[in-house]
Design an enzyme around this catalytic site. Sequence first.
Site, PDB file in Angstrom:
ATOM      1  N   ASP A 173      26.068  35.199  34.944  1.00 31.13           N
ATOM      2  CA  ASP A 173      24.656  35.621  35.065  1.00 31.13           C
ATOM      3  C   ASP A 173      24.609  37.089  35.494  1.00 31.13           C
ATOM      4  O   ASP A 173      24.107  37.426  36.570  1.00 31.13           O
ATOM      5  CB  ASP A 173      23.899  34.732  36.074  1.00 31.13           C
ATOM      6  CG  ASP A 173      24.476  34.774  37.484  1.00 31.13           C
ATOM      7  OD1 ASP A 173      23.708  34.555  38.454  1.00 31.13           O
ATOM      8  OD2 ASP A 173      25.683  35.060  37.633  1.00 31.13           O
ATOM      9  N   ASP A 183      29.165  39.886  38.364  1.00 33.31           N
ATOM     10  CA  ASP A 183      29.551  39.253  37.095  1.00 33.31           C
ATOM     11  C   ASP A 183      30.058  40.318  36.122  1.00 33.31           C
ATOM     12  O   ASP A 183      31.041  40.129  35.411  1.00 33.31           O
ATOM     13  CB  ASP A 183      28.363  38.555  36.442  1.00 33.31           C
ATOM     14  CG  ASP A 183      27.725  37.502  37.308  1.00 33.31           C
ATOM     15  OD1 ASP A 183      26.992  37.865  38.246  1.00 33.31           O
ATOM     16  OD2 ASP A 183      27.971  36.306  37.060  1.00 33.31           O
ATOM     17  N   ASN A 195      21.060  35.437  38.497  1.00 35.70           N
ATOM     18  CA  ASN A 195      20.698  36.714  39.138  1.00 35.70           C
ATOM     19  C   ASN A 195      19.406  37.274  38.562  1.00 35.70           C
ATOM     20  O   ASN A 195      18.674  38.001  39.230  1.00 35.70           O
ATOM     21  CB  ASN A 195      21.835  37.720  38.968  1.00 35.70           C
ATOM     22  CG  ASN A 195      23.019  37.376  39.858  1.00 35.70           C
ATOM     23  OD1 ASN A 195      22.845  36.930  40.993  1.00 35.70           O
ATOM     24  ND2 ASN A 195      24.217  37.538  39.323  1.00 35.70           N
ATOM     25  N   THR A 237      30.568  31.883  36.888  1.00 33.78           N
ATOM     26  CA  THR A 237      30.263  32.771  38.022  1.00 33.78           C
ATOM     27  C   THR A 237      28.764  32.844  38.282  1.00 33.78           C
ATOM     28  O   THR A 237      28.273  33.805  38.876  1.00 33.78           O
ATOM     29  CB  THR A 237      30.813  34.193  37.767  1.00 33.78           C
ATOM     30  OG1 THR A 237      30.155  34.726  36.593  1.00 33.78           O
ATOM     31  CG2 THR A 237      32.316  34.182  37.568  1.00 33.78           C
ATOM     32  N   PHE A 277      24.232  30.880  46.672  1.00 31.37           N
ATOM     33  CA  PHE A 277      23.220  30.928  45.625  1.00 31.37           C
ATOM     34  C   PHE A 277      23.563  30.089  44.380  1.00 31.37           C
ATOM     35  O   PHE A 277      22.721  29.345  43.884  1.00 31.37           O
ATOM     36  CB  PHE A 277      22.973  32.389  45.200  1.00 31.37           C
ATOM     37  CG  PHE A 277      22.019  32.502  44.046  1.00 31.37           C
ATOM     38  CD1 PHE A 277      22.490  32.748  42.762  1.00 31.37           C
ATOM     39  CD2 PHE A 277      20.651  32.327  44.226  1.00 31.37           C
ATOM     40  CE1 PHE A 277      21.611  32.841  41.680  1.00 31.37           C
ATOM     41  CE2 PHE A 277      19.765  32.406  43.163  1.00 31.37           C
ATOM     42  CZ  PHE A 277      20.247  32.658  41.891  1.00 31.37           C
ATOM     43  N   ASN A 278      24.764  30.240  43.820  1.00 27.93           N
ATOM     44  CA  ASN A 278      25.076  29.565  42.553  1.00 27.93           C
ATOM     45  C   ASN A 278      24.933  28.049  42.667  1.00 27.93           C
ATOM     46  O   ASN A 278      24.490  27.378  41.742  1.00 27.93           O
ATOM     47  CB  ASN A 278      26.496  29.909  42.086  1.00 27.93           C
ATOM     48  CG  ASN A 278      26.620  31.325  41.578  1.00 27.93           C
ATOM     49  OD1 ASN A 278      25.622  31.941  41.193  1.00 27.93           O
ATOM     50  ND2 ASN A 278      27.833  31.860  41.596  1.00 27.93           N
ATOM     51  N   HIS A 322      31.932  39.131  44.523  1.00 29.25           N
ATOM     52  CA  HIS A 322      32.274  37.707  44.472  1.00 29.25           C
ATOM     53  C   HIS A 322      32.993  37.291  43.192  1.00 29.25           C
ATOM     54  O   HIS A 322      34.077  36.722  43.227  1.00 29.25           O
ATOM     55  CB  HIS A 322      30.989  36.859  44.562  1.00 29.25           C
ATOM     56  CG  HIS A 322      30.065  37.203  45.668  1.00 29.25           C
ATOM     57  ND1 HIS A 322      30.239  36.779  46.974  1.00 29.25           N
ATOM     58  CD2 HIS A 322      28.920  37.925  45.669  1.00 29.25           C
ATOM     59  CE1 HIS A 322      29.228  37.218  47.719  1.00 29.25           C
ATOM     60  NE2 HIS A 322      28.437  37.913  46.962  1.00 29.25           N
ATOM     61  N   ASP A 323      32.340  37.545  42.053  1.00 27.32           N
ATOM     62  CA  ASP A 323      32.806  36.953  40.790  1.00 27.32           C
ATOM     63  C   ASP A 323      34.149  37.500  40.346  1.00 27.32           C
ATOM     64  O   ASP A 323      34.936  36.790  39.708  1.00 27.32           O
ATOM     65  CB  ASP A 323      31.746  37.176  39.708  1.00 27.32           C
ATOM     66  CG  ASP A 323      30.433  36.516  40.074  1.00 27.32           C
ATOM     67  OD1 ASP A 323      29.380  36.993  39.616  1.00 27.32           O
ATOM     68  OD2 ASP A 323      30.451  35.534  40.837  1.00 27.32           O
TER      69      ASP A 323
HETATM   70  O1  RIB Z   1      26.349  33.972  45.816  1.00 27.29           O
HETATM   71  C1  RIB Z   1      26.996  34.906  45.011  1.00 27.29           C
HETATM   72  C2  RIB Z   1      26.928  34.501  43.578  1.00 27.29           C
HETATM   73  O2  RIB Z   1      25.560  34.411  43.166  1.00 27.29           O
HETATM   74  C3  RIB Z   1      27.572  35.527  42.633  1.00 27.29           C
HETATM   75  O3  RIB Z   1      28.074  34.877  41.503  1.00 27.29           O
HETATM   76  C4  RIB Z   1      26.405  36.397  42.265  1.00 27.29           C
HETATM   77  O4  RIB Z   1      26.615  37.051  41.014  1.00 27.29           O
HETATM   78  C5  RIB Z   1      25.308  35.371  42.144  1.00 27.29           C
HETATM   79  O5  RIB Z   1      25.423  34.755  40.865  1.00 27.29           O
HETATM   80 CA    CA Z   2      27.220  35.584  39.331  1.00 31.10          CA
END
Ligand code: RIB
Ligand code: CA
Length: 306
Positions: A9, A14, A38, A123, A162-163, A235-236
């Site tokens: 996303d 990402d 996102n 991701t 979040f994901n 993160h990703d």
């Molecule tokens: O919480 C972080 C994740 O949520 C990452 O993958 C960021 O790109 C969002 O998608």
């Molecule tokens: Ca992401």
Amino acid sequence: MTPIVLDCDPGHDDAIALLLALASPELELLGVTTTYGNQTLEKTTANALRVLELVGRQDVPVAMGASAPLERELVVAAHVHGESGLDGPTLPPASTEPVSDDALAWLARVIDGAGTPVTLVPTGPLTNVARYLETHGTAGLERIVLMGGAIAEGNMTPAAEFNIWADPEAAQIVFDAELDVTMIGLDVTHKAVTGPGVQRRLRETGRVGVFVAELVELFTVYHRQTYGWDGAPIHDAVAVAHLLAPDLVETRLRNVEVERDSELCRGRTVVDLWHRTERPANAHVGVDLDTDAFFDLLVDRIGTVG
Ligand code: RIB
Ligand code: CA
């Protein structure tokens, strides 16, 4: 070469994960599937196409997936990634289009034809992956290495990352799959805060490194406001790096369940780190990151992208 599909996303981190995958000869990026997260599906798809075009990789197919969660209301993270989902660096609009197949049909065709089991690297929210598993099962899949969840605190809420929070039902389907699943959560990715020193090293690698540093600069705004950090956790990219150098991330084989009933703890990944229950292990959960080695790998590889 490991055949992979990046389900993403974009989203700043990402985009960096995508560039790292493109820069790594160990991986065969069969294609990209996109999801809401996102930003809206339209924007994350446009961003995936823009990033691929930036580095001349319009050959990589992009297939559009879910525009909303399985059951939950659509919530996007514009407060983090901006109106475009990739605010910050100047990036021309894409001149290319996604493939005509939707993500599920495209995934089924590509996995069936791959000849070698495919690794999925989600991701973003797990809606696409859950739908794929529910429709086609695990045949043709090697493993799933996902960015999401947390043993400790969340980032969307105190309880949830979040994901997973975005589509907890989808996440549970993934953790229930009879498949090798690795969870790269915030406990690990918050050790990948990309500060001024690494941003400088990235800029010195060339055009694409400058682009990545500019992504990090914008991504830092939210993290400075929220955590007081002078950098952003990419993160990703850690999920992709784990495929390239497995020892970068220390994992534990544990049980992970996703809270779906509580509003307060919606989307919490309950990781049974210390075997407090009899629940069977279903995921390799990231517990630590070799931060310096991660950044060395990132800078080295980004420097090789055209
Ligand atoms: O919480 C972080 C994740 O949520 C990452 O993958 C960021 O790109 C969002 O998608
Ligand atoms: Ca992401």
